[in-house]
Scaffold this active site. Structure first.
Site, mmCIF file in Angstrom:
data_model
loop_
_atom_site.group_PDB
_atom_site.id
_atom_site.type_symbol
_atom_site.label_atom_id
_atom_site.label_comp_id
_atom_site.label_asym_id
_atom_site.label_seq_id
_atom_site.Cartn_x
_atom_site.Cartn_y
_atom_site.Cartn_z
ATOM 1 N N ILE A 104 0.838 -1.215 0.000
ATOM 2 C CA ILE A 104 0.000 0.000 0.000
ATOM 3 C C ILE A 104 0.872 1.263 0.000
ATOM 4 O O ILE A 104 0.619 2.202 -0.770
ATOM 5 C CB ILE A 104 -0.972 -0.021 1.201
ATOM 6 N N ASP A 121 11.280 2.904 5.849
ATOM 7 C CA ASP A 121 10.890 1.496 5.944
ATOM 8 C C ASP A 121 12.174 0.704 6.135
ATOM 9 O O ASP A 121 13.109 0.859 5.338
ATOM 10 C CB ASP A 121 10.174 1.063 4.646
ATOM 11 N N PRO A 146 2.218 -2.452 9.211
ATOM 12 C CA PRO A 146 1.321 -3.307 10.016
ATOM 13 C C PRO A 146 1.387 -2.851 11.477
ATOM 14 O O PRO A 146 2.299 -2.097 11.853
ATOM 15 C CB PRO A 146 1.931 -4.708 9.880
ATOM 16 N N ALA A 202 -3.814 2.657 8.111
ATOM 17 C CA ALA A 202 -3.266 1.333 8.460
ATOM 18 C C ALA A 202 -3.971 0.713 9.665
ATOM 19 O O ALA A 202 -4.916 -0.073 9.497
ATOM 20 C CB ALA A 202 -1.769 1.448 8.674
ATOM 21 N N ARG A 203 -3.555 1.078 10.858
ATOM 22 C CA ARG A 203 -4.184 0.567 12.077
ATOM 23 C C ARG A 203 -4.213 1.694 13.109
ATOM 24 O O ARG A 203 -3.228 2.415 13.277
ATOM 25 C CB ARG A 203 -3.411 -0.631 12.652
ATOM 26 N N ASP A 255 -8.680 6.500 8.784
ATOM 27 C CA ASP A 255 -9.642 5.462 8.385
ATOM 28 C C ASP A 255 -9.748 4.399 9.466
ATOM 29 O O ASP A 255 -10.467 3.417 9.299
ATOM 30 C CB ASP A 255 -9.199 4.829 7.057
ATOM 31 N N GLU A 314 -11.729 1.270 17.539
ATOM 32 C CA GLU A 314 -12.842 1.181 16.579
ATOM 33 C C GLU A 314 -13.718 -0.063 16.758
ATOM 34 O O GLU A 314 -14.903 -0.043 16.404
ATOM 35 C CB GLU A 314 -12.306 1.235 15.143
ATOM 36 N N HIS A 365 -13.103 2.648 8.554
ATOM 37 C CA HIS A 365 -12.284 1.532 8.046
ATOM 38 C C HIS A 365 -12.815 1.032 6.694
ATOM 39 O O HIS A 365 -13.144 -0.152 6.531
ATOM 40 C CB HIS A 365 -12.232 0.391 9.072
#
Ligand code: NAD
Length: 328
Positions: free
Chosen positions: A156, A175, A206, A233-234, A258, A263, A294
């Site tokens: 992504i 990264d 992640p 992402a999270r 998102d 959530e 999400h």
């Protein structure tokens, strides 16, 4: 062969039935999430598939083992809600769908960034109050004059790098895994440089011990006052209270989210607004914040690919074959 799917949303149903017909497999479905309680619905089936972020506990895997089921095909990227060790203990091979349409999530992130960059929410809030004026605080920057900082550039993040690069932005990436294929679109750098230089910071890692709260009060303090934070992402990658504080004190300019740390329990459900968490209400009331439930993945192609890849894996494992998407 019979496969049972949990967490099926309405637009998945026709894809599920079409896949079943094409593969001569009976596909049973429920919109209910996989839980210790709903695991019993898979009785009489040869395999299972699930989708959703509610925690899956050992009881569910133990029930599947009792039914002779040997796999669980997760129709999404993240398996952070699964207990991988418990699945292994009960002989359940978990598979995920590592890539179903990275562009779907990448495009939602870019969409939210552009909306925030141009202060659209702020204009709408003013106009709703009869105020059609604007001032210096609403002036903006073209994307091609922005520096974008990506934290995580796998499927992504990589797709996001390509889109911003095509729009002419300077794209920096942090990264630990270097991907030479992204060189045309981005320059690898360290996290500190991203915090200090980026106008748009976009999260695509992640949820891991190393990424939990990667955006905390200290990180927010290092960001530019015009910085926009995008989290597709999270939720747990961001310390939500620290973000609310940073937005209130104008340490950063906006956020597109998102996903939220808390959530589970209200995203994908209908609830009286007063019963939603206070931190969500605070964020949702800010015109320089977008919260979506999400849904970055939610395109027709992503849903179709996710379902078909997962059910192909389920079928392969039931047939005694290996799946290259096995996570345990
Ligand atoms: P991916 O595995 O292809 O890429 C993740 C990247 O993060 C990898 O390149 C990895 O090296 C990097 N990474 C790991 N630890 C890091 C760290 N500490 N700092 C910086 N980078 C780090 O995953 P993906 O397909 O790109 O998905 C990313 C995440 O997006 C998923 O894990 C999932 O949580 C989330 N997601 C959200 C939605 C949605 O609808 N909002 C949909 C799909 C995925």
């Amino acid at each position: 062969m019979k496969i049972f799917c949990y967490g099926v949303i309405d637009i998945e149903e026709p894809y599920a039935q079409a896949w079943g017909k094409a593969n001569n497999v009976e596909v049973g479905t429920t919109s209910e999430a996989l839980t210790a309680d709903t695991a019993k619905l898979a009785k009489g089936y040869d395999g299972v598939s699930s989708k959703g972020i509610a925690p899956v506990t050992e009881e569910a895997y133990a029930t599947f083992e009792k039914f002779g089921i040997k796999q669980l095909a997760v129709r999404q990227v993240g398996v952070d809600n699964q207990d991988v060790a418990a699945a292994s203990k009960h002989g359940i091979t978990l598979t995920n769908v590592a890539s179903y349409s990275p562009r779907a999530i990448a495009e939602m992130g870019v969409t939210q960034a552009m909306y925030l960059l141009r202060h659209i929410g702020e204009y709408q809030a003013r106009m709703a109050a009869g105020n059609f004026t604007w001032d210096a605080s609403m002036s903006s920057t073209e994307i091609f004059n922005c520096t974008v900082g990506l934290i995580g550039a796998g499927h992504i993040g990589g797709a996001t790098a390509q889109i911003y690069s095509a729009l002419g932005a300077k794209v920096l990436t942090y990264d630990p895994f270097y991907d030479a294929g992204l060189e045309p679109y981005t320059t690898y750098t360290d996290l500190e440089t991203i915090f200090k230089e980026a106008d748009i910071i976009s999260l695509h890692t992640p949820l891991l011990p190393s990424t939990k709260n990667i955006i905390n009060a200290a990180a927010l303090k290092k960001m530019k006052s015009n910085a926009i934070l995008i989290n597709m992402a999270r939720g747990e990658l961001v310390d939500t209270q620290a973000l609310i504080d940073a937005l209130k004190t104008k340490e950063i300019a906006g956020a597109g989210l998102d996903t939220l740390a808390n959530e589970v329990g209200f995203f994908r459900l209908e609830k009286p607004y007063a019963e939603t968490p206070k931190d969500f209400q605070e964020l949702n009331a800010m015109p320089n914040v977008i919260v979506t439930p999400h849904v970055a993945f939610f395109t027709k192609l992503a849903v179709k690919n996710g379902l078909e890849i997962a059910l192909n894996d389920a079928k392969d494992i039931i047939d005694g074959k290996h799946s290259r998407h096995a996570v345990n």
